[in-house]
Design a protein around this motif. Structure first.
Motif, short mmCIF file in Angstrom:
data_model
loop_
_atom_site.label_atom_id
_atom_site.label_comp_id
_atom_site.label_asym_id
_atom_site.label_seq_id
_atom_site.Cartn_x
_atom_site.Cartn_y
_atom_site.Cartn_z
N ALA A 127 115.87 59.79 30.93
CA ALA A 127 115.34 60.54 31.68
C ALA A 127 115.19 62.12 31.97
O ALA A 127 116.11 62.58 31.64
N VAL A 128 114.03 62.66 31.90
CA VAL A 128 113.64 64.30 31.75
C VAL A 128 113.12 64.70 33.03
O VAL A 128 112.29 64.24 33.47
N GLY A 129 113.30 65.93 33.28
CA GLY A 129 112.65 66.56 34.03
C GLY A 129 111.36 67.63 33.39
O GLY A 129 111.88 67.90 32.13
N VAL A 207 121.19 70.50 28.51
CA VAL A 207 121.81 71.30 29.56
C VAL A 207 122.95 70.33 29.79
O VAL A 207 122.95 68.99 29.95
N TYR A 212 121.51 70.34 38.69
CA TYR A 212 120.00 70.82 38.19
C TYR A 212 119.96 72.11 38.01
O TYR A 212 120.41 72.94 38.45
N GLU A 213 118.66 72.74 37.10
CA GLU A 213 118.58 73.92 36.83
C GLU A 213 118.19 75.02 38.18
O GLU A 213 117.40 74.15 38.75
N VAL A 229 113.86 68.92 30.04
CA VAL A 229 115.26 69.05 30.22
C VAL A 229 115.90 67.92 30.75
O VAL A 229 115.46 67.33 31.43
N GLY A 230 117.12 67.68 30.10
CA GLY A 230 117.90 66.72 30.48
C GLY A 230 119.45 66.85 30.29
O GLY A 230 119.68 67.72 29.47
N THR A 254 110.68 62.10 34.87
CA THR A 254 110.84 61.45 36.10
C THR A 254 110.48 62.55 37.39
O THR A 254 110.46 62.14 38.35
N ASN A 255 110.36 63.91 36.98
CA ASN A 255 110.00 65.00 38.02
C ASN A 255 109.53 66.10 37.22
O ASN A 255 109.86 66.54 36.00
CL1 6GU Z 1 114.96 68.28 36.58
N1 6GU Z 1 117.10 68.45 35.00
C1 6GU Z 1 118.10 67.78 34.07
N2 6GU Z 1 118.83 68.78 33.54
N3 6GU Z 1 117.87 66.68 33.88
C2 6GU Z 1 117.33 65.91 34.36
C3 6GU Z 1 116.21 66.32 35.16
C4 6GU Z 1 116.19 67.44 35.63
N4 6GU Z 1 115.51 65.26 35.57
C5 6GU Z 1 115.92 64.25 34.96
N5 6GU Z 1 117.08 64.53 34.17
#
Ligand code: 6GU
Length: 306
Positions: A127-129, A207, A212-213, A229-230, A254-255
């Motif tokens: 999953a990533v943002g 990261v 979260y960032e 980013v994940g 995912t977001n």
């Molecule tokens: Cl918004 N940030 C990070 N670092 N990892 C994530 C994420 C966000 N959404 C899913 N994994």
């Protein structure tokens, strides 16, 4: 087979091989299932087992494996046959993250085990943002590159004495994401009639997490070339490439990450309050679960097309 540097892996191999039926003991392909994507194992076919064999191993029983502590990451290794072509695969359901307190070595230990089992291709999901405003929640991002923030600042998973059995001291990470596999992923998506716009290509920013960032960090990551980013994927990719394993990286958005500057508190500016949603693990899991079936059929089709 193993030299002094790699002897720590032999207990793990011995353990797994003691239980694995012969047709599953040398998988050519490994799949890492990220948050909410573990359902893929339900599509894996398992052969008739004898009384002494098994194909599912909880991480806590495998020598050298640590426990996965994250909610939504079950923590087991599953061997089986995938797709109509019955490809022998090994599947990680749940993975290890640096933010859990595991060392870089612990996080990437399974990759070296995969290499020793004979794995040649790794499909890594997660999953990533999204930092890229053209991406939407539910999009699949076929990774074409990464930026390893911990890696370039002293937390590369290859730090330590080189294990020359696996690879060279200074491996290249240019073209880490295999062109042919990416091409196959596009073809697989097309054959499944996925809406063209939901398949993206992009650069993954790793990261360490677990926070979260910030907005400024997110703008920074986007500015330097990150699309998503994940907190996973990259350490496994680096070690897989080091070992000469070909890699396909698939991320599910995912977001959308917050990149707008904070609302000014200056009374003379009087800006309206933002209406953006903050990231939460709950939201990440829900979006990931919502895309799980789609991701499963994509991975399955890719495997059949390799
Ligand atoms: Cl918004 N940030 C990070 N670092 N990892 C994530 C994420 C966000 N959404 C899913 N994994």
């Amino acid at each position: 087979e193993l030299d002094d540097d790699t002897i720590e892996y032999s207990n793990t191999l011995k353990y797994l091989r003691a239980y694995l039926p012969p047709d599953l003991a040398t998988p050519k392909l490994a799949i890492i299932c990220g948050s909410g994507l573990g359902g893929l194992v339900n599509t894996i076919e398992q052969p008739k087992l004898t009384r002494t064999s098994k194909v599912e191993f909880s991480y806590s029983e495998i020598p050298g494996f640590v426990r996965s502590t994250v909610e939504g990451h079950a923590g087991k290794l599953v061997f089986g046959l995938l797709g109509v072509t019955k490809v022998p695969v090994v599947c990680m359901v749940g993975r290890f993250h640096v933010y859990e307190g595991h060392t870089r070595e612990q996080v990437t230990f399974p990759i070296k085990i995969f290499k020793l089992l004979g794995v040649e291709v790794l499909i890594v999901t997660g999953a990533v943002g999204s930092l890229n405003s053209k991406f939407k929640v539910g999009d699949v991002v076929i990774l074409w590159d990464h930026i390893s923030i911990p890696g370039i600042s002293g937390n590369n998973p290859l730090i330590g004495p080189n294990q020359s059995y696996f690879g060279t001291r200074f491996p290249s990470m240019a073209d880490a994401y295999d062109f042919e596999l990416r091409r196959i992923a596009f073809r697989a998506a097309a054959s499944l009639n996925f809406e063209k716009g939901m398949i993206k290509e992009g650069t993954y920013c790793w990261v360490a997490g677990p926070s979260y960032e910030t907005r400024a960090e997110a703008r920074f990551l986007n500015f330097i070339g990150g699309d998503v980013v994940g907190m996973s994927t990259v350490p496994e990719v680096v070690v897989a490439r080091y070992c000469g394993i070909r890699v396909l990286g698939l991320s599910i958005v995912t977001n959308m990450v917050l990149t707008r500057k904070p609302r000014s508190a200056d009374p003379e500016k009087d800006e309206p309050e933002g209406i953006e949603v903050h990231p939460s693990h709950q939201e990440v899991l829900e979006a990931s679960n919502a895309s799980a079936t789609m991701m499963q059929s994509l991975v399955k089709t890719v495997v059949e097309m390799i």
